[in-house]
Motif scaffolding. Structure first.
Motif, short mmCIF file in Angstrom:
data_model
loop_
_atom_site.label_atom_id
_atom_site.label_comp_id
_atom_site.label_asym_id
_atom_site.label_seq_id
_atom_site.Cartn_x
_atom_site.Cartn_y
_atom_site.Cartn_z
N ASP A 1 -6.27 -2.10 -3.68
CA ASP A 1 -5.28 -3.15 -3.94
C ASP A 1 -3.98 -2.89 -3.16
O ASP A 1 -2.90 -2.74 -3.74
CB ASP A 1 -5.01 -3.23 -5.45
N LEU A 2 -4.12 -2.82 -1.85
CA LEU A 2 -2.98 -2.49 -0.98
C LEU A 2 -1.77 -3.37 -1.22
O LEU A 2 -1.88 -4.59 -1.32
CB LEU A 2 -3.40 -2.63 0.49
N ILE A 3 -0.62 -2.73 -1.29
CA ILE A 3 0.66 -3.44 -1.41
C ILE A 3 1.26 -3.62 -0.02
O ILE A 3 1.78 -4.68 0.32
CB ILE A 3 1.62 -2.66 -2.32
N GLY A 4 1.19 -2.58 0.80
CA GLY A 4 1.72 -2.68 2.15
C GLY A 4 1.77 -1.34 2.85
O GLY A 4 1.46 -0.29 2.27
N PHE A 5 2.18 -1.39 4.13
CA PHE A 5 2.23 -0.23 5.01
C PHE A 5 3.64 -0.05 5.56
O PHE A 5 4.33 -1.03 5.83
CB PHE A 5 1.31 -0.43 6.22
N LYS A 6 4.04 1.18 5.79
CA LYS A 6 5.32 1.49 6.43
C LYS A 6 5.07 2.56 7.48
O LYS A 6 4.47 3.60 7.20
CB LYS A 6 6.34 1.99 5.39
N LYS A 7 5.51 2.31 8.71
CA LYS A 7 5.32 3.25 9.81
C LYS A 7 6.00 4.58 9.47
O LYS A 7 7.11 4.60 8.94
CB LYS A 7 5.90 2.68 11.10
N VAL A 8 5.33 5.69 9.78
CA VAL A 8 5.94 7.00 9.53
C VAL A 8 7.14 7.17 10.44
O VAL A 8 7.19 6.62 11.54
CB VAL A 8 4.94 8.17 9.68
N GLU A 9 8.10 7.93 9.97
CA GLU A 9 9.34 8.11 10.73
C GLU A 9 9.24 9.25 11.74
O GLU A 9 9.81 9.16 12.82
CB GLU A 9 10.51 8.36 9.78
N GLN A 10 8.53 10.31 11.36
CA GLN A 10 8.50 11.47 12.25
C GLN A 10 7.29 12.34 11.95
O GLN A 10 6.90 12.51 10.79
CB GLN A 10 9.77 12.28 12.07
N VAL A 11 6.71 12.91 13.02
CA VAL A 11 5.64 13.90 12.90
C VAL A 11 6.09 15.11 13.70
O VAL A 11 6.35 15.01 14.90
CB VAL A 11 4.30 13.37 13.44
N SER A 12 6.22 16.25 13.03
CA SER A 12 6.72 17.47 13.67
C SER A 12 5.67 18.57 13.61
O SER A 12 5.01 18.76 12.58
CB SER A 12 7.98 17.99 12.96
N LEU A 13 5.53 19.31 14.70
CA LEU A 13 4.71 20.52 14.70
C LEU A 13 5.49 21.60 13.97
O LEU A 13 6.68 21.80 14.23
CB LEU A 13 4.45 21.00 16.13
#
Length: 183
Positions: free
Chosen positions: A51-63
């Motif tokens: 029952d998806l409400i919505g999606f939000k792009k991730v802000e940051q991916v760090s090693l």
């Protein structure tokens, strides 16, 4: 028994990091669990947040890697009572950075308000938009990478949600996750 080499673990982390531009956090599951105070265990065969409400792009991916008492060489942060160092991609192999710290923030006005009980992390969503409703995502273009079931969380226009994932590529090449929500 064979193991994954540390080099392959770093390689896997770098490959996953390349998906950053198509990585979204998602909220869903409006309906109560059988026992809302005790959500069921996550199903590893589940392919979508319910029952998806919505999606939000991730802000940051760090090693990242566990900190080794760094002072100024690499920035550090605490997560889950552990300290981690943020490693630039060019130092990933030298520093054995086979973990990723993924950050996302869903602000009160980003998605429809109400209760949610599932949080997921998707890759493969092709869009330049920061926020997407379920009908804006082409079916079968996305992959649900991580899923967590939780007690009901109530979102209002005044509640911001910060989702953080620590993804570690272990010797058996499995992914593990930890999800924190602060509202």
């Amino acid at each position: 028994m064979a193991i994954a080499t540390n080099h392959s673990r770093v390689y896997a982390a770098l490959q996953f990091k390349k998906l950053e531009s198509n990585m979204y956090a998602a909220l869903g599951r409006k309906e109560p669990w059988e026992d809302d105070s005790n959500p069921p265990k996550e199903n590893p065969d589940q392919r979508q947040v319910e029952d998806l409400i919505g999606f939000k792009k991730v802000e940051q991916v760090s090693l990242v890697r566990p900190a080794k008492g760094e002072t100024e060489e690499y920035p550090t942060f605490e997560y889950g009572n552990e300290e981690y160092a943020v490693i630039p991609e060019e130092d990933a192999y030298q520093e054995n950075a086979w973990s990723l710290f993924i950050e996302s923030a869903i602000y009160g006005s980003d998605l429809p308000i109400g209760r949610y009980r599932q949080v997921g992390l998707y890759t493969g969503i092709q869009s330049d938009k920061e926020v997407l409703l379920p009908e804006e995502v082409e079916e079968n273009q996305e992959t649900l990478q991580f899923l967590t079931n939780r007690k009901p969380q109530r979102r209002t226009k005044n509640v911001d949600i910060y989702l953080n994932y620590l993804v570690t590529f272990k010797n058996d090449k499995q992914l593990t996750q930890s999800v924190q929500s602060i509202s």
